[in-house]
Design a protein around this motif. Structure first.
Motif, PDB file in Angstrom:
ATOM      1  N   VAL A  55       0.875  -1.182   0.000  1.00 37.19           N
ATOM      2  CA  VAL A  55       0.000   0.000   0.000  1.00 37.19           C
ATOM      3  C   VAL A  55       0.902   1.219   0.000  1.00 37.19           C
ATOM      4  CG1 VAL A  55      -1.809   1.279   1.195  1.00 37.19           C
ATOM      5  CG2 VAL A  55      -1.815  -1.224   1.257  1.00 37.19           C
ATOM      6  N   CYS A  56       0.680   2.081  -0.972  1.00 34.91           N
ATOM      7  CA  CYS A  56       1.537   3.244  -1.176  1.00 34.91           C
ATOM      8  C   CYS A  56       0.675   4.483  -1.417  1.00 34.91           C
ATOM      9  CB  CYS A  56       2.432   2.975  -2.386  1.00 34.91           C
ATOM     10  SG  CYS A  56       3.500   4.330  -2.880  1.00 34.91           S
ATOM     11  N   ILE A  57       1.157   5.603  -0.924  1.00 37.50           N
ATOM     12  CA  ILE A  57       0.513   6.893  -1.145  1.00 37.50           C
ATOM     13  C   ILE A  57       1.476   7.745  -1.961  1.00 37.50           C
ATOM     14  CG2 ILE A  57      -0.409   8.978  -0.041  1.00 37.50           C
ATOM     15  CD1 ILE A  57      -1.966   6.378   0.696  1.00 37.50           C
ATOM     16  N   ILE A  58       0.989   8.352  -3.031  1.00 34.42           N
ATOM     17  CA  ILE A  58       1.786   9.303  -3.804  1.00 34.42           C
ATOM     18  C   ILE A  58       0.931  10.557  -3.974  1.00 34.42           C
ATOM     19  CG2 ILE A  58       3.051   9.790  -5.924  1.00 34.42           C
ATOM     20  CD1 ILE A  58       3.376   6.770  -6.348  1.00 34.42           C
ATOM     21  N   TYR A  79       4.586   8.918   0.049  1.00 33.67           N
ATOM     22  CA  TYR A  79       5.413   9.918  -0.615  1.00 33.67           C
ATOM     23  C   TYR A  79       4.576  11.182  -0.754  1.00 33.67           C
ATOM     24  CZ  TYR A  79       8.041   5.711  -1.573  1.00 33.67           C
ATOM     25  OH  TYR A  79       8.734   4.533  -1.435  1.00 33.67           O
ATOM     26  N   LEU A  80       4.904  12.191   0.040  1.00 28.34           N
ATOM     27  CA  LEU A  80       4.128  13.426   0.085  1.00 28.34           C
ATOM     28  C   LEU A  80       4.951  14.580  -0.475  1.00 28.34           C
ATOM     29  CD1 LEU A  80       2.637  12.943   3.664  1.00 28.34           C
ATOM     30  CD2 LEU A  80       1.690  12.179   1.470  1.00 28.34           C
ATOM     31  N   GLY A  81       4.263  15.585  -1.006  1.00 28.32           N
ATOM     32  CA  GLY A  81       4.951  16.727  -1.595  1.00 28.32           C
ATOM     33  C   GLY A  81       5.627  16.371  -2.909  1.00 28.32           C
ATOM     34  N   VAL A  82       5.086  15.381  -3.610  1.00 31.47           N
ATOM     35  CA  VAL A  82       5.679  14.864  -4.844  1.00 31.47           C
ATOM     36  C   VAL A  82       5.286  15.741  -6.038  1.00 31.47           C
ATOM     37  CG1 VAL A  82       5.638  12.914  -6.460  1.00 31.47           C
ATOM     38  CG2 VAL A  82       5.702  12.502  -3.986  1.00 31.47           C
ATOM     39  N   VAL A  86       5.207  10.010 -11.680  1.00 28.80           N
ATOM     40  CA  VAL A  86       5.713   8.894 -12.485  1.00 28.80           C
ATOM     41  C   VAL A  86       7.074   8.446 -11.974  1.00 28.80           C
ATOM     42  CG1 VAL A  86       6.510   8.195 -14.782  1.00 28.80           C
ATOM     43  CG2 VAL A  86       4.363   9.454 -14.536  1.00 28.80           C
ATOM     44  N   LYS A  87       7.951   9.374 -11.681  1.00 30.58           N
ATOM     45  CA  LYS A  87       9.289   9.039 -11.181  1.00 30.58           C
ATOM     46  C   LYS A  87       9.190   8.271  -9.861  1.00 30.58           C
ATOM     47  CE  LYS A  87      13.657  10.998  -9.754  1.00 30.58           C
ATOM     48  NZ  LYS A  87      14.301  12.117  -9.131  1.00 30.58           N
ATOM     49  N   LEU A  94      10.377  -0.509  -8.775  1.00 32.05           N
ATOM     50  CA  LEU A  94      11.711  -1.088  -8.920  1.00 32.05           C
ATOM     51  C   LEU A  94      12.265  -1.538  -7.574  1.00 32.05           C
ATOM     52  CD1 LEU A  94      14.054  -1.719 -10.859  1.00 32.05           C
ATOM     53  CD2 LEU A  94      14.915   0.584 -10.402  1.00 32.05           C
ATOM     54  N   ALA A  95      12.144  -0.689  -6.559  1.00 36.02           N
ATOM     55  CA  ALA A  95      12.682  -1.002  -5.225  1.00 36.02           C
ATOM     56  C   ALA A  95      12.005  -2.218  -4.595  1.00 36.02           C
ATOM     57  CB  ALA A  95      12.539   0.202  -4.301  1.00 36.02           C
TER      58      ALA A  95
END
Length: 175
Positions: A55-58, A79-82, A86-87, A94-95
């Motif tokens: 579960v991921c937040i972007i 991941y906030l403030g993105v 896409v990057k 990948l990770a």
């Protein structure tokens, strides 16, 4: 085809504003931006984490309240403030050796457009902008911040036979 895609999902990625919230932001006197999250979405998010899903937040948005909310639900990858979704998406896959076909992404607006074209199952809330609806495989009948996220998580977990939690903690979604 849609049901087959649900069966393949191992990873959920969500935008925040307009997906996990209704998109409204309250600006406090101290300058902090406040958001309202739905407790039922929270239950589904923490259950997906407990069941072993990625579960991921972007999100382009950020704030300490958001970080605490996601940490309380057990979401380690927020991941906030993105500025380049896409990057961040590609680096995350990948990770963690995640196949794009196994990813369900829920977005609601133009900043989600490019990343949604890269996933196996692009989804959106009922009140997403037309451009996002046009590329979504599934449009939840629910608006952002009103259980659209729970809707897609519940569909995946139910079709995979993993939805029900025999021993829920009543505080899980409230953290």
């Amino acid at each position: 085809m849609f049901l087959q895609k649900l069966k393949a999902i191992t990873t959920f990625i969500f935008d925040v504003d307009g997906v996990l919230t209704n998109g409204d932001i309250l600006a406090s006197e101290s300058g902090e931006f406040l958001r309202s999250f739905n407790i039922k979405d929270g239950y589904a998010l923490q259950l997906a984490v407990k069941k072993g899903y990625w579960v991921c937040i972007i999100s382009g948005g950020s704030g300490e309240g958001m970080r605490r909310r996601f940490a309380g639900l057990g979401i380690e990858n927020a991941y906030l403030g993105v500025s380049d979704k896409v990057k961040v998406f590609e680096e995350y896959l990948l990770a963690n050796s995640i196949n794009r076909a196994e990813v369900l992404y829920m977005g609601d607006d133009i900043p989600d457009y490019k990343v949604m074209q890269l996933v196996g199952l692009p989804t959106c809330p009922a009140d997403a902008v037309e451009e996002i609806k046009a590329i979504s495989t599934y449009i939840s009948p629910l608006p952002g911040g009103k259980c659209a996220a729970r809707d897609v998580i519940e569909k995946v977990l139910k079709i995979q036979g993993r939805w029900f939690d025999e021993n829920p903690d009543a505080s899980d979604a409230a953290k």
